[in-house]
Motif scaffolding. Structure first.
Motif: not given
Length: 309
Positions: A261, A287, A196
């Motif tokens: 994602t 992501a 992320i």
């Protein structure tokens, strides 16, 4: 594109799989570094229908909030105890001290309670039922565990808040630059990884003082503790919004639709702290967006229900 998918079919299959709730997970956090870690820990613990949090690990950090990595880890360790106390939860056998330094190189682990516990839990898991390792700080503890026992690579899925979006000009993100050898190991070792990125992705999850005062303040001892940390983050709150970076890693496991994602090739982190692309490398899941409102609604609702219970 077919060749990499064929070479890494099992890895891709694991990354495509949506874990069945509740997800078995451990949370690796530099809790005292900022204030979003505290919110992330609470969010995870308030989501037992989705997450089974087995352990909390204190991660090292070094900035104006600590005198060095070891001090940062110790302060994070104590902050976790304070947080659990506000929630009326026992910390013994649940909170573990992490690394006292960063990796000296790509081959040398830093032994710690957290790394040893991670190895133990991961080795008790399997490729079919992996342990999810959520890391929201420098990834030293996780990299050390992999170096201590490489077999855990096939038994864990790492969800890491680290680095910036690929279009960002420099990868000087705090979690990543603190321990570059550890970051490189995570990208290079072939572990199932969900990244992320911070700027360009997680930076979309923010909140304001007025929102905090309406939905967090007064929500029991833990709500007031979070509010105290929020007020203390800075003196001037006029027109201020706070990015809650670390909550995104928790949100992904609560509902993958909260954090969309896609599959990308694992990046090469250069000496200049830029990203080099290589289509021959294995895949990770990365992501690219944050459903901000859905995440904050979910957190506020759970905090209110917890305070009212």
């Amino acid at each position: 594109m077919k060749k990499p998918f064929g070479l890494y079919a099992e890895l891709v299959r694991k990354l495509e799989r949506v874990p069945e709730a509740p997800v078995r997970m451990v949370l690796d956090t530099d809790t005292y570094n900022e204030i979003d870690d505290q919110f992330a820990v609470v969010y995870a613990l308030l989501s037992p229908e989705k997450l089974k949090v087995e352990a909390l690990y204190a991660a090292p950090f070094f900035n104006h909030m600590s005198t060095g990595p070891e001090d940062g880890m110790e302060r994070s360790y104590e902050e976790l105890h304070q947080l659990l106390e506000r929630m009326g939860r026992a910390s013994e056998g649940f909170v573990y001290r992490g690394s006292r330094s960063y990796l000296p190189d790509a081959r040398t682990p830093v032994e710690s309670e957290a790394a040893r516990d991670l190895v133990r839990r991961a080795m008790a898991s399997s490729a079919e039922d992996p342990l999810y390792v959520v890391a929201i700080g420098a990834i030293t503890n996780v990299a050390s565990a992999i170096l201590m026992e490489p077999a855990i690579v096939d038994r864990i899925v790492v969800v890491w808040l680290g680095g910036h979006a690929r279009h960002w000009p420099v990868q000087d993100e705090f979690n990543q630059v603190q321990d570059v050898p550890a970051a490189r190991l995570i990208f290079d070792c072939g572990v199932s990884l969900v990244q992320i990125p911070c700027c360009g992705v997680a930076s979309g999850l923010n909140t304001t003082t007025s929102e905090m005062e309406r939905y967090v303040k007064g929500c029991g001892a833990v709500g007031d503790f979070l509010m105290e940390r929020f007020y203390g983050f800075r003196e001037d709150h006029f027109g201020f919004s706070k990015i809650m970076w670390d909550m995104t890693a928790i949100a992904f496991l609560i509902d993958p639709d909260f954090i969309p994602t896609h599959l990308v090739h694992s990046p090469v982190l250069t000496d200049q702290l830029t990203i080099s692309e290589d289509a021959g490398r294995h895949f990770i899941r990365c992501a690219y967006w944050v459903e901000r409102d859905n995440i904050m609604r979910d957190f506020f609702r759970k905090l209110k229900e917890y305070a009212d219970s």
